[in-house]
Scaffold this motif. Structure first.
Motif, PDB file in Angstrom:
ATOM      1  N   ASP A 218       0.951  -1.236   0.055  1.00  0.00           N
ATOM      2  CA  ASP A 218      -0.029   0.015   0.039  1.00  0.00           C
ATOM      3  C   ASP A 218       1.001   1.350   0.231  1.00  0.00           C
ATOM      4  O   ASP A 218       1.388   1.847   1.030  1.00  0.00           O
ATOM      5  CB  ASP A 218      -1.050   0.151   1.200  1.00  0.00           C
ATOM      6  CG  ASP A 218      -1.916   1.261   1.115  1.00  0.00           C
ATOM      7  OD1 ASP A 218      -1.753   2.002   0.291  1.00  0.00           O
ATOM      8  OD2 ASP A 218      -2.453   1.225   2.368  1.00  0.00           O
ATOM      9  N   GLU A 220       0.482   4.191  -0.728  1.00  0.00           N
ATOM     10  CA  GLU A 220      -0.197   5.517  -0.183  1.00  0.00           C
ATOM     11  C   GLU A 220       0.259   5.793   1.470  1.00  0.00           C
ATOM     12  O   GLU A 220       0.505   6.830   1.691  1.00  0.00           O
ATOM     13  CB  GLU A 220      -1.620   5.523  -0.323  1.00  0.00           C
ATOM     14  CG  GLU A 220      -2.086   5.439  -1.616  1.00  0.00           C
ATOM     15  CD  GLU A 220      -3.781   5.817  -1.815  1.00  0.00           C
ATOM     16  OE1 GLU A 220      -4.192   5.693  -0.450  1.00  0.00           O
ATOM     17  OE2 GLU A 220      -3.966   5.937  -2.737  1.00  0.00           O
ATOM     18  N   ARG A 221       0.568   4.730   2.130  1.00  0.00           N
ATOM     19  CA  ARG A 221       0.981   4.848   3.452  1.00  0.00           C
ATOM     20  C   ARG A 221       2.547   4.765   3.596  1.00  0.00           C
ATOM     21  O   ARG A 221       3.168   4.924   4.676  1.00  0.00           O
ATOM     22  CB  ARG A 221       0.411   4.043   4.446  1.00  0.00           C
ATOM     23  CG  ARG A 221       0.993   2.359   4.028  1.00  0.00           C
ATOM     24  CD  ARG A 221       0.319   1.442   5.085  1.00  0.00           C
ATOM     25  NE  ARG A 221       0.894   0.121   4.825  1.00  0.00           N
ATOM     26  CZ  ARG A 221       2.039  -0.197   5.438  1.00  0.00           C
ATOM     27  NH1 ARG A 221       2.799   0.475   6.117  1.00  0.00           N
ATOM     28  NH2 ARG A 221       2.611  -1.708   5.228  1.00  0.00           N
TER      29      ARG A 221
END
Length: 253
Positions: A218, A220-221
């Protein structure tokens, strides 16, 4: 009127009428020609072949070659020494076995990223670094670098085709032969000092490996880069000097 004069008159009339008919026919032909020339030209046949195809699914590797951006992050782990034996799932001291570990984690907040292309980690110019006893470098839970007297890269259990770090799989294992080479995932560049030897660190993970690997993250994190240092029985184990490094990331926005 005499017969001779009548004959001449009729001949003249026939000649006149014949000429008129000839002229009339010529006018009609001219009209037909002009009508044909003034008619709208037929449309050129349309090209039925499809327009050139524009790829809509360009492989990420090709896009990385053309459009990747580069950003560099500082990674700093202050010097540390000493294993917490018998705590936090570490084992009691035992010579020549992997009994304890210490973990340093750098959390990297990425810009807007759709794919990772390349990753490189290099120690900064300055005092050389050393590890005691050995180290593994992780990206999330994936083992990027392994070797020394610790487990070799291909000895870690795989998940999704990549070696994954789990302390339960490592602890209690006997040390491997000293000064075994460190190896990078995917065959990238891998320069890591041997146990207790001063040196510089330079690690790079190739595009093909990183692109495939990062698909499961992920992004985005952000990403976590971890240094895991191992020890067997000495108070000075699980140690390293100041680690000041540059993490260079090439990515697609």
């Amino acid at each position: 009127m005499s017969n001779k004069l009548l004959t001449l008159t009729r001949a003249a009339q026939i000649a006149t009428y014949g000429l008129a008919a000839f002229l009339s026919a010529g006018c009609e032909d001219d009209l037909l020609l002009r009508d044909a020339s003034e008619a709208a030209e037929p449309e050129a046949p349309s090209d039925s072949s499809p327009p050139p195809r524009i790829p809509i699914d360009v492989p990420v590797s090709e896009r990385c070659e053309l459009d990747a951006l580069t950003e560099t992050f500082e990674v700093y782990f202050p010097a540390r020494a000493g294993c917490a034996f018998s705590t936090d799932r570490n084992l009691p001291p035992r010579n020549e076995h992997i009994q304890a570990r210490a973990v340093d984690v750098a959390s990297i907040e990425l810009p807007s990223v759709s794919a990772l292309c390349d990753l490189a980690l290099r120690s900064r110019q300055g005092p050389p670094i050393a590890f005691d006893d050995d180290v593994a470098i992780l990206l999330e839970t994936v083992v990027l670098v392994a070797g020394g007297s610790g487990l070799a890269l291909d000895e870690y259990p795989k998940l999704g085709g990549f070696p994954r770090f789990g302390w339960e799989d490592v602890r209690g294992q006997p040390f491997r032969p000293r000064n075994s080479p460190y190896v990078c995932l995917g065959g990238g560049r891998c320069v890591v000092p041997s146990t207790e030897q001063l040196g510089q660190l330079a690690v790079s993970i190739e595009s093909e490996t990183l692109i495939s690997l990062a698909e499961s993250f992920d992004l985005e994190r952000g990403i976590n880069v971890s240094f895991v240092t191992f020890g067997d029985n000495d108070p000075s184990d699980c140690a390293h000097g100041d680690l000041r490094m540059d993490l260079e990331v090439r990515y697609l926005p």
